[in-house]
Design an enzyme around this catalytic site. Structure first.
Site: not given
Ligand SMILES: [Zn+2]
Length: 305
Positions: A142, A208
């Site tokens: 998991h 990002c």
């Molecule tokens: Zn990212």
């Protein structure tokens, strides 16, 4: 075709399984039988939340097998409030989660591996305590809470790094939240009042700029990583026995390995405090605290080497 292409997705879904009323585990063997099995070597261990309760990390289910805590699903996490809900609570719970230490059961299992009796540990736990105790071959079915992944660009960050970023974004939050927090939950977060959650600022991905950072765990509603699942099946197929420790096997992701082992004719030993969904597949069924059973096995193994 890669070997993993033949592995069906192993979706992790909340289970409504609960033991039949009044069900108690039927003990079908003794500690001596379990010692004999383990001393035969080739053991693959499958561990669940019950392994870590003695380290202070609670189980999703109580000793009666009934679910006490409802885990967050991936759909809940993906909506903006869900992520804020998750990260605010995980931020506050992190210090206590990180402070958990391996218990004597973890240490004994690592010792059995070091002596060549246990080949691998497949764990449903995300706390990293098997590795910390010294287990070398750990398959985290998991995932793990120690890293964070960006769902937009796949960048991976250390959780500690994100914890610091969340602290900078939310000065003073920890102090306010600590006063209001509830008890720690199995996945490392805590209960917080709703008005605190809405004030929390979630960190963006440093690569990002996206806002889709997710702990590197498999949420309910997601599938376990294919390569991990493939490696788990490989381990089962080369094992001489399967030893289930501290799992009710309510979730199919664990039960599937027990079924595979049983179909192959492998001995399946289950040691937990409560009833499990795999009890009828067990060839050996013991109850008792893992903090007592596992050290007893490690001691017994010592005498044979
Ligand atoms: Zn990212």
């Amino acid at each position: 075709m890669k070997a993993t292409d033949s592995i069906p997705p192993l979706r992790v879904t909340p289970s409504s399984w609960r033991p039949p009323p009044g069900a108690l585990p039927t003990v079908t063997g003794t500690l001596a039988d379990l010692r004999e099995l383990v001393n035969g070597g080739g053991v693959v261990a499958l561990t669940g939340a019950g392994m870590s309760t003695e380290s202070g990390i609670p189980d999703y289910r109580g000793p009666d097998g009934a679910r006490r805590v409802t885990p967050m699903t991936i759909d809940q996490f993906r909506d903006e409030y869900g992520a804020r809900h998750y990260w605010s609570r995980a931020y506050v719970g992190w210090d206590r989660f990180r402070a958990a230490r391996p218990n004597v059961g973890h240490v004994a299992l690592a010792e059995l591996e070091r002596r060549g009796l246990v080949d691998a540990v497949i764990t449903q736990n995300v706390d990293g305590l098997h590795q910390e105790a010294g287990s070398g071959t750990v398959l985290e079915l998991h995932g793990t809470l120690t890293t964070v992944v960006c769902l937009d660009c796949s960048a991976v960050f250390r959780r500690e790094h994100l914890q610091a970023a969340l602290g900078r974004l939310n000065p003073g939050f920890a102090q306010v939240a600590h006063a209001a927090r509830g008890s720690i939950r199995p996945d490392g977060d805590v209960e917080l009042p709703g008005e605190l959650v809405t004030d929390f600022r979630v960190a963006a991905c440093e690569d990002c700029g996206g806002d889709q950072l997710k702990p590197d765990v498999v949420f309910f509603g997601e599938s376990a990583h294919r390569d991990v699942v493939a490696r788990c099946f490989e381990r089962i197929e080369s094992a001489r026995s399967l030893l289930v420790l501290g799992s009710s096997l309510a979730v199919m992701s664990g039960l599937r390995f027990v079924r595979r082992a049983a179909r192959m004719g492998l001995p399946v030993a289950i040691v937990t405090n409560g009833p499990t969904r795999g009890d009828e597949l067990a060839t050996l069924r013991l109850t008792g605290p893992l903090g007592e059973v596992l050290p007893a096995l490690a001691t017994a193994a010592d005498r044979t080497t």
